[in-house]
Write an enzyme that holds these catalytic residues in place. Structure first.
Site, short mmCIF file in Angstrom:
data_model
loop_
_atom_site.label_atom_id
_atom_site.label_comp_id
_atom_site.label_asym_id
_atom_site.label_seq_id
_atom_site.Cartn_x
_atom_site.Cartn_y
_atom_site.Cartn_z
N THR A 24 21.29 -66.27 -4.49
CA THR A 24 21.43 -65.18 -3.53
C THR A 24 22.18 -65.66 -2.30
O THR A 24 21.99 -66.78 -1.83
CB THR A 24 20.05 -64.63 -3.13
OG1 THR A 24 19.38 -64.13 -4.28
CG2 THR A 24 20.18 -63.52 -2.11
N LEU A 80 15.88 -67.52 0.49
CA LEU A 80 16.75 -66.76 -0.40
C LEU A 80 16.86 -67.55 -1.69
O LEU A 80 16.94 -68.79 -1.67
CB LEU A 80 18.15 -66.58 0.21
CG LEU A 80 18.26 -65.67 1.44
CD1 LEU A 80 19.69 -65.67 1.96
CD2 LEU A 80 17.80 -64.26 1.12
N ASP A 81 16.87 -66.85 -2.82
CA ASP A 81 17.00 -67.54 -4.10
C ASP A 81 18.28 -68.36 -4.14
O ASP A 81 19.24 -68.08 -3.40
CB ASP A 81 17.04 -66.51 -5.25
CG ASP A 81 15.74 -65.73 -5.37
OD1 ASP A 81 14.72 -66.20 -4.84
OD2 ASP A 81 15.77 -64.65 -5.99
N LYS A 82 18.30 -69.34 -5.01
CA LYS A 82 19.47 -70.22 -5.11
C LYS A 82 20.76 -69.43 -5.32
O LYS A 82 21.81 -69.74 -4.75
CB LYS A 82 19.26 -71.22 -6.25
CG LYS A 82 20.41 -72.18 -6.45
CD LYS A 82 20.13 -73.13 -7.61
CE LYS A 82 21.33 -74.02 -7.89
NZ LYS A 82 21.10 -74.94 -9.03
N HIS A 93 11.21 -63.28 -5.90
CA HIS A 93 12.19 -62.56 -6.72
C HIS A 93 11.95 -61.05 -6.70
O HIS A 93 12.18 -60.35 -7.70
CB HIS A 93 12.12 -63.03 -8.18
CG HIS A 93 12.62 -64.42 -8.38
ND1 HIS A 93 13.64 -64.98 -7.65
CD2 HIS A 93 12.25 -65.37 -9.27
CE1 HIS A 93 13.87 -66.22 -8.08
NE2 HIS A 93 13.04 -66.49 -9.03
#
Length: 238
Positions: A106, A102-104, A185
């Protein structure tokens, strides 16, 4: 069959020296019998108790984490704190890693495990394990956006996205997105291509796993037997 001290040390909760001390103090039982020596050999699937509390001798660990924003989905990073910093020390010693990223910024469901083969099957692009996300955008989502997701988007950089779900919620700047892939992303890029930049993103489900609503951001717990069985069944079909 393996040595008792090795089995318990492999759980990451104690060192071999600590296990030896526990055994000598009579605090370890195996299948209802008090262990006599740390060298004695047992099946890792046996029933182990330490101070009367059950301990799994299996080496594989599966944790559900409610990832907060601000942490990197990695085992280590030279510049940023990782999701493993949320775990106690004994769980950092058993080789856990995020099954998927998961993105930072998110939030939401993240599976931490040391079961490499199962994680590989769940994440393999050829199997398209469904994942759902709650999203809030800058703008107003419309039926045309839902149709564009349903058909599959081709982004300006040439990335071809598989058909995906976009269910607009009561507030028209929010939706549930369902993906069957997980490119870099991807949700942010897909919605940006529709002129609706993402303001907030949270993963709710991954295959058969659903984020436990009782878990606050930053909290974690082991998977239940039912969740683990569903996960293994899902992976077994892959």
């Amino acid at each position: 069959m393996e040595r008792l001290d090795k089995i318990l040390a492999n759980t990451g909760r104690w060192s071999r020296k600590e296990v030896r001390e526990l055994v000598r103090a009579g605090r370890v039982t195996v299948n209802g019998v008090v262990a006599r020596t740390p060298e004695e050999k047992h099946d890792p699937a046996s029933a182990f108790l330490v101070d009367g509390q059950p301990v799994s001798g299996e080496r594989l660990v599966y944790l559900m984490l409610h990832k907060p924003a601000g942490l990197v989905s990695a085992t280590e990073d030279p510049r940023e704190p990782t999701v493993l910093t949320l775990l106690p020390e004994h769980l950092r010693r058993v080789g856990l890693f995020p099954a998927g990223r998961l993105d930072k910024d998110t939030e939401g469901l993240l599976l931490l495990t040391n079961d490499g083969p199962l994680a590989h099957r769940l994440l393999s692009p050829r199997w398209h394990v469904d994942k759902t996300y709650f999203v809030r955008v800058d703008g107003r989502l419309e039926t045309a956006d839902t149709e564009a997701f349903r058909r599959g988007l081709t982004l300006a950089d040439g990335l071809e996205c598989l058909p995906a779900g976009l269910e607009i919620l009561e507030e028209p700047d929010t939706a549930i997105v369902t993906l069957r892939e997980g490119k870099y992303h991807q949700i942010k890029r897909m919605l940006a291509s529709r002129g609706k930049p993402v303001l907030y993103l949270k993963r709710l489900t991954m295959g058969p796993l659903t984020l436990d609503p009782a878990l606050e951001s930053g909290q974690w717990r082991p998977l239940t037997e039912e969740e683990l069985a569903a996960l293994r069944e899902s992976g077994g079909r892959l």
